[in-house]
Scaffold this motif. Structure first.
Motif, PDB file in Angstrom:
ATOM      1  N   SER A 144       3.011   7.644  30.908  1.00 20.15           N
ATOM      2  CA  SER A 144       2.142   8.972  30.961  1.00 20.15           C
ATOM      3  C   SER A 144       0.735   9.940  29.870  1.00 20.15           C
ATOM      4  O   SER A 144      -0.065  10.309  30.437  1.00 20.15           O
ATOM      5  CB  SER A 144       2.905  10.416  30.062  1.00 20.15           C
ATOM      6  N   SER A 188       6.659   9.191  33.456  1.00 17.54           N
ATOM      7  CA  SER A 188       6.425   7.988  33.489  1.00 17.54           C
ATOM      8  C   SER A 188       5.584   7.194  31.936  1.00 17.54           C
ATOM      9  O   SER A 188       5.640   7.919  31.709  1.00 17.54           O
ATOM     10  CB  SER A 188       4.875   8.189  34.122  1.00 17.54           C
ATOM     11  N   SER A 191       2.967  17.016  32.888  1.00 16.08           N
ATOM     12  CA  SER A 191       3.695  15.337  32.274  1.00 16.08           C
ATOM     13  C   SER A 191       3.760  15.636  30.564  1.00 16.08           C
ATOM     14  O   SER A 191       2.486  15.861  30.270  1.00 16.08           O
ATOM     15  CB  SER A 191       2.704  14.286  32.608  1.00 16.08           C
ATOM     16  N   SER A 230       6.628   6.610  38.682  1.00 17.99           N
ATOM     17  CA  SER A 230       6.767   7.866  38.017  1.00 17.99           C
ATOM     18  C   SER A 230       7.775   8.243  39.034  1.00 17.99           C
ATOM     19  O   SER A 230       7.882   8.434  40.120  1.00 17.99           O
ATOM     20  CB  SER A 230       5.816   9.114  37.823  1.00 17.99           C
ATOM     21  N   LEU A 258       0.610   7.917  43.182  1.00 12.20           N
ATOM     22  CA  LEU A 258       1.029   7.165  41.460  1.00 12.20           C
ATOM     23  C   LEU A 258       1.493   5.843  41.631  1.00 12.20           C
ATOM     24  O   LEU A 258       0.801   5.081  41.165  1.00 12.20           O
ATOM     25  CB  LEU A 258       2.135   7.926  40.537  1.00 12.20           C
ATOM     26  N   GLU A 259       2.264   5.990  42.636  1.00 13.66           N
ATOM     27  CA  GLU A 259       3.028   4.695  43.234  1.00 13.66           C
ATOM     28  C   GLU A 259       0.689   3.827  43.769  1.00 13.66           C
ATOM     29  O   GLU A 259       0.641   2.451  42.703  1.00 13.66           O
ATOM     30  CB  GLU A 259       4.172   4.257  44.344  1.00 13.66           C
ATOM     31  N   VAL A 318      -1.524   8.763  33.059  1.00 16.30           N
ATOM     32  CA  VAL A 318      -1.322   9.433  33.785  1.00 16.30           C
ATOM     33  C   VAL A 318      -1.766  11.317  32.984  1.00 16.30           C
ATOM     34  O   VAL A 318      -2.823  12.259  34.323  1.00 16.30           O
ATOM     35  CB  VAL A 318       0.017  10.000  34.028  1.00 16.30           C
ATOM     36  N   TYR A 327       1.139   3.501  38.700  1.00 15.75           N
ATOM     37  CA  TYR A 327       1.879   3.708  37.541  1.00 15.75           C
ATOM     38  C   TYR A 327       3.263   4.125  38.660  1.00 15.75           C
ATOM     39  O   TYR A 327       2.877   5.805  38.671  1.00 15.75           O
ATOM     40  CB  TYR A 327       0.753   5.117  37.220  1.00 15.75           C
TER      41      TYR A 327
END
Length: 204
Positions: free
Chosen positions: A99, A96, A134, A78, A71-72, A102, A76
């Protein structure tokens, strides 16, 4: 660890959990995930979800790190955490500010992340499935599918004509079949080819 138990009421479901798991009431958390009153077509029951705290393993740390790093790199950042364990399955929650992205349209981004992490997990520990969620999207989606199933079945009962639902993946179809298995007077079957098939609801 997470387990689910059913009973005629919440007290009976809790008693079953305590007997099978050999634990006291103050040793676990309880969440009522399904409750319905007995009606003309539906059988009444209550389902509870029991959570038992366990120490996080090295495997879980690797899974959490993999998702957080992914995600990084996507842009994004989280917070990722394990929120339940159930035999050969662990549930991971993504927290996040992004979200909605995501999760994606109809959960497609979430499914893609889950696919990638399960490929990674399979290389580390065979036989363990990782469920990625999520904002409780998967639970809300399941509840919406169950409502769709009963609403469609009632329409079929009133009209006497079968109804074909939109294409669904195997997990979604299984939810529909399972939900309507408790409803008298209707039957379901999957139709079509490939991964995404349709469920037909008909008079039994």
């Amino acid at each position: 660890m997470i387990r689910e138990f059913e009973g005629k009421n919440e007290q009976e479901a809790i008693a079953k959990a305590m007997e099978e798991l050999q634990i006291e009431l103050d040793e676990f958390d309880i969440e009522v995930v399904e409750g319905s009153k007995r009606g003309l077509f539906k059988k009444g029951n209550v389902k509870i979800r029991v959570r038992l705290e366990e120490e996080k393993s090295d495997f879980e740390d690797e899974v959490v790190t993999f998702i957080a790093t992914l995600l990084e790199k996507m842009g994004y950042p989280s917070t990722v955490q394990v929120n339940y364990r159930d035999n050969a399955k662990i549930g991971v929650e993504i927290i996040s500010d992004d979200s909605a992205i995501v999760i994606g349209r109809k959960g497609k981004n979430l499914d893609a992340i889950q696919l990638l992490v399960n490929v990674f997990a399979g290389q580390r520990k065979m036989g363990t499935k990782v469920v990625v969620d999520s904002e409780n999207y998967r639970l809300r989606h399941e509840e919406n599918l169950v409502r769709l199933a009963f609403r469609s079945a009632e329409q079929v009962m009133r009209s006497g004509r079968s109804r074909l639902l939109e294409p669904m993946n195997p997990f979604e179809r299984r939810l529909i079949h399972t939900a309507l298995n408790t409803m008298e007077g209707v039957t379901t079957k999957s139709e079509g080819e490939g991964l995404y098939k349709q469920v037909r609801i008909s008079i039994d």
